[in-house]
Scaffold this active site. Structure first.
Site, short mmCIF file in Angstrom:
data_model
loop_
_atom_site.label_atom_id
_atom_site.label_comp_id
_atom_site.label_asym_id
_atom_site.label_seq_id
_atom_site.Cartn_x
_atom_site.Cartn_y
_atom_site.Cartn_z
N HIS A 74 -48.59 116.49 66.67
CA HIS A 74 -49.05 116.64 68.06
C HIS A 74 -48.71 115.38 68.85
CE1 HIS A 74 -51.83 119.86 66.74
NE2 HIS A 74 -52.07 119.08 65.72
N TYR A 202 -61.01 118.37 72.27
CA TYR A 202 -62.41 117.95 72.33
C TYR A 202 -62.99 118.43 73.66
CZ TYR A 202 -61.07 114.62 68.63
OH TYR A 202 -60.60 114.04 67.47
N PRO A 294 -67.45 111.90 63.11
CA PRO A 294 -66.09 112.43 63.05
C PRO A 294 -65.38 112.53 64.41
CG PRO A 294 -67.71 114.15 62.61
CD PRO A 294 -68.46 112.88 62.67
N LYS A 298 -61.57 109.29 62.37
CA LYS A 298 -61.16 108.01 61.79
C LYS A 298 -61.53 107.81 60.32
CE LYS A 298 -58.84 106.21 65.03
NZ LYS A 298 -57.86 107.29 64.96
N TYR A 386 -56.97 105.78 69.55
CA TYR A 386 -56.99 107.07 68.85
C TYR A 386 -55.82 107.15 67.87
CZ TYR A 386 -57.74 112.07 68.07
OH TYR A 386 -57.98 113.29 67.48
P1 RFL Z 1 -65.43 110.73 49.63
O1 RFL Z 1 -64.44 111.73 50.10
O2 RFL Z 1 -66.85 110.94 49.94
O3 RFL Z 1 -65.23 110.59 48.05
C1 RFL Z 1 -66.14 109.88 47.25
C2 RFL Z 1 -66.11 110.47 45.85
O4 RFL Z 1 -67.00 109.73 45.02
C3 RFL Z 1 -67.74 110.65 44.21
N1 RFL Z 1 -69.00 110.01 43.82
C4 RFL Z 1 -69.21 109.47 42.59
N2 RFL Z 1 -68.45 109.41 41.51
C5 RFL Z 1 -68.97 108.79 40.40
N3 RFL Z 1 -70.23 108.28 40.37
C6 RFL Z 1 -71.04 108.34 41.44
N4 RFL Z 1 -72.27 107.83 41.41
C7 RFL Z 1 -70.53 108.95 42.63
N5 RFL Z 1 -71.05 109.18 43.86
C8 RFL Z 1 -70.11 109.80 44.56
C9 RFL Z 1 -67.92 111.87 45.11
O5 RFL Z 1 -68.17 113.05 44.34
C10 RFL Z 1 -66.59 111.91 45.83
O6 RFL Z 1 -65.64 112.72 45.18
O7 RFL Z 1 -65.04 109.26 50.16
P2 RFL Z 1 -63.63 108.57 50.41
O8 RFL Z 1 -62.69 108.79 49.27
O9 RFL Z 1 -63.94 107.20 50.88
O10 RFL Z 1 -62.98 109.41 51.64
C11 RFL Z 1 -63.59 109.37 52.91
C12 RFL Z 1 -63.34 110.68 53.66
O11 RFL Z 1 -63.71 111.76 52.82
C13 RFL Z 1 -64.12 110.75 54.98
O12 RFL Z 1 -64.10 109.51 55.64
C14 RFL Z 1 -63.53 111.80 55.96
O13 RFL Z 1 -63.64 113.09 55.42
C15 RFL Z 1 -64.24 111.74 57.31
N6 RFL Z 1 -63.81 112.79 58.24
C16 RFL Z 1 -62.63 112.66 58.95
N7 RFL Z 1 -61.84 111.59 58.78
C17 RFL Z 1 -60.63 111.50 59.43
O14 RFL Z 1 -59.93 110.49 59.27
N8 RFL Z 1 -60.16 112.51 60.25
C18 RFL Z 1 -60.91 113.63 60.48
O15 RFL Z 1 -60.43 114.53 61.17
C19 RFL Z 1 -62.20 113.73 59.85
N9 RFL Z 1 -62.98 114.81 60.02
C20 RFL Z 1 -64.61 113.93 58.43
C21 RFL Z 1 -64.16 114.94 59.33
C22 RFL Z 1 -65.81 114.10 57.72
C23 RFL Z 1 -66.57 115.23 57.93
N10 RFL Z 1 -67.79 115.36 57.17
C24 RFL Z 1 -68.22 116.55 56.57
C25 RFL Z 1 -68.51 114.17 56.80
C26 RFL Z 1 -64.92 116.06 59.56
C27 RFL Z 1 -66.15 116.21 58.88
C28 RFL Z 1 -66.95 117.44 59.20
C1 PHB Z 2 -60.84 118.52 61.88
O1 PHB Z 2 -59.78 119.15 62.05
O2 PHB Z 2 -61.60 118.78 60.93
C2 PHB Z 2 -61.20 117.41 62.81
C3 PHB Z 2 -60.37 117.12 63.88
C4 PHB Z 2 -60.71 116.08 64.75
C5 PHB Z 2 -61.86 115.36 64.53
C6 PHB Z 2 -62.69 115.65 63.45
C7 PHB Z 2 -62.35 116.69 62.58
O3 PHB Z 2 -62.20 114.36 65.38
#
Ligand code: RFL
Ligand code: PHB
Length: 393
Positions: A74, A202, A294, A298, A386
């Site tokens: 994009h 957004y 989110p 980031k 961004y």
């Molecule tokens: P994770 O993905 O939480 O992975 C951590 C892992 O550690 C395990 N764990 C353990 N293992 C052993 N012993 C323990 N005691 C443990 N405790 C936990 C867990 O089972 C897991 O597998 O962290 P990591 O690797 O730092 O990754 C971070 C990302 O997952 C997170 O920042 C993003 O998903 C955030 N996020 C977004 N980030 C973006 O850059 N772009 C996006 O568009 C975006 N959209 C989002 C998001 C997060 C969301 N939610 C649900 C929080 C959208 C949503 C809705």
């Molecule tokens: C997503 O596609 O899940 C998404 C996109 C933009 C955001 C957060 C999540 O800021």
């Protein structure tokens, strides 16, 4: 059972797996301890937007093939505001970098694939993980696996176990400072096998925030702001689609193709930073050290940049005996973290309707949007952030 490795990695999410893969490329051995099964980790639906810097890093690490085949490029993202004209925040124009839609699930699948291909050690269902002697020269991790107690000796521990993990909590409380903001709303998200609108949009509306996003040409991701006490059971698909469409201007609402949801979940919104990101031989990376709401997309991008800094530091240590990057890891990572925390906080405030928001604040926010719409300089500042700040040398 006793094992030994160079780097014990707690957590097999994107941060832990990417670190393990990049260390392998640098000739360093690691063991990943993940509490869940691989199937469970791959079922979690999370991030969807990648910065160009993350894309470049993944490509350089040999993970670009699927991303280039399936990812969607994009020029930036759109912000829409009730009945005003849509605003394109063009990262391409203002920062020379496009944005990518590519799901975290696909990246994690690829990471599992290459670690398995390369004979990487990932222990699934590692229970009761405990960190020992972190402040000495010979740290250890103990855990239970299939009823057996195991000890993993190592040179360093990487805490990549997310916000609820054990690593950050293993640092003496008096030595960590935390900074936190909890927001008075959450996001209700759905995934549906319908053609997406095609852009990341957004929306701010008097009824609350909404977001249109995508994974691929037949997979759409949508979110709406919801109250913290919302119950998913109160949100059958029909109600969700109806509410979502009301929050977008008619021209966009009519492009939303509805269908049955294949996933629906509610996430609370929080900003959180723990400083420093190091204690002795433990280094934190990703959500274990920081959480952003989110709104700025980031979280995953920060996990990737932390891993970039950390793998470089560990490789320099093992190859050249040079600890300069290990010693500066926390400060360097935190500079980038705070930039993203600020942007995510700012966008969250601008785009959501707060429960106590009065008419004055609503007008201030509308004025901020009008200013953005009218000022290429303001757009450039937002687009630059961004798009993602550069990695430090
Ligand atoms: P994770 O993905 O939480 O992975 C951590 C892992 O550690 C395990 N764990 C353990 N293992 C052993 N012993 C323990 N005691 C443990 N405790 C936990 C867990 O089972 C897991 O597998 O962290 P990591 O690797 O730092 O990754 C971070 C990302 O997952 C997170 O920042 C993003 O998903 C955030 N996020 C977004 N980030 C973006 O850059 N772009 C996006 O568009 C975006 N959209 C989002 C998001 C997060 C969301 N939610 C649900 C929080 C959208 C949503 C809705
Ligand atoms: C997503 O596609 O899940 C998404 C996109 C933009 C955001 C957060 C999540 O800021």
């Amino acid at each position: 059972m006793q094992q030994r490795t160079q780097v014990a990695i707690i957590g097999g999410g994107p941060a832990g797996l990417l670190l393990s893969h990049m260390l392998h490329l640098g000739g360093i051995k690691s063991v990943v301890l993940e509490r869940q099964t691989k199937a469970y980790v791959l079922k979690r639906i999370r991030a969807g937007v990648l910065e160009y810097g993350s894309v470049k890093l993944l490509r350089n690490a040999g993970l670009g093939e699927r991303l280039d085949r399936e990812g969607h490029v994009h020029d930036g993202c759109f912000i829409v505001w009730q009945d005003r004209e849509p605003l394109l925040v063009s990262t391409k124009e203002h920062a020379g970098k496009p944005m990518w839609s590519h799901g975290q699930t696909a990246i994690t699948e690829e990471l599992y694939r290459v670690r398995e291909r390369d004979g990487g050690s990932i222990v699934e269902e590692a229970d009761n993980v405990r960190l020992h002697d972190i402040d000495g020269a010979a740290p250890k991790v103990t855990y239970d696996w299939n009823g057996e107690s195991r000890t993993l000796s190592c040179d360093f521990i990487a805490g990549c176990d997310g916000f609820h993990g054990v690593s950050r909590r293993s640092i003496p409380a008096s030595l960590v400072r935390t900074f936190e903001r909890a927001y008075p709303f959450g996001w209700l998200g759905i995934m549906s096998e319908t053609p997406p609108v095609g852009e990341v949009i957004y929306a701010r509306h008097a009824r609350g925030f909404a977001l249109a996003s995508l994974r691929n040409p037949m997979l759409s991701r949508y979110y709406i702001q919801c109250s913290l006490d919302s119950d998913i059971a109160e949100w059958p698909d029909e109600r969700f689609w109806d509410e979502l469409k009301q929050r977008f201007p008619p021209g966009i609402a009519e492009k939303i193709v509805t269908g049955p949801s294949i996933e629906k979940s509610i996430a609370p919104l929080r900003s959180f930073v723990a400083e420093p990101m190091r204690y002795g031989r433990l280094f934190l990376a990703g959500d274990a050290a920081h959480i952003v709401p989110p709104t700025g997309a980031k979280g995953l991008n920060l996990a990737i940049s932390d891993v970039f800094y950390l793998q470089r530091a560990l490789i320099e240590h093992f190859r050249n005996g040079d600890d300069q990057y290990l010693d500066s890891y926390s400060d360097m990572a935190l500079r980038r973290v705070w930039g993203a925390v600020r942007l995510s906080w700012q966008l969250t405030k601008l785009l959501h309707v707060f429960p106590d928001e009065d008419a004055f604040e609503s007008r201030i926010k509308a004025s901020e949007f009008d200013y953005l719409q009218a000022s290429p300089k303001a757009q450039a500042a937002l687009a630059e952030q961004y798009a993602g700040l550069p990695f430090e040398e």
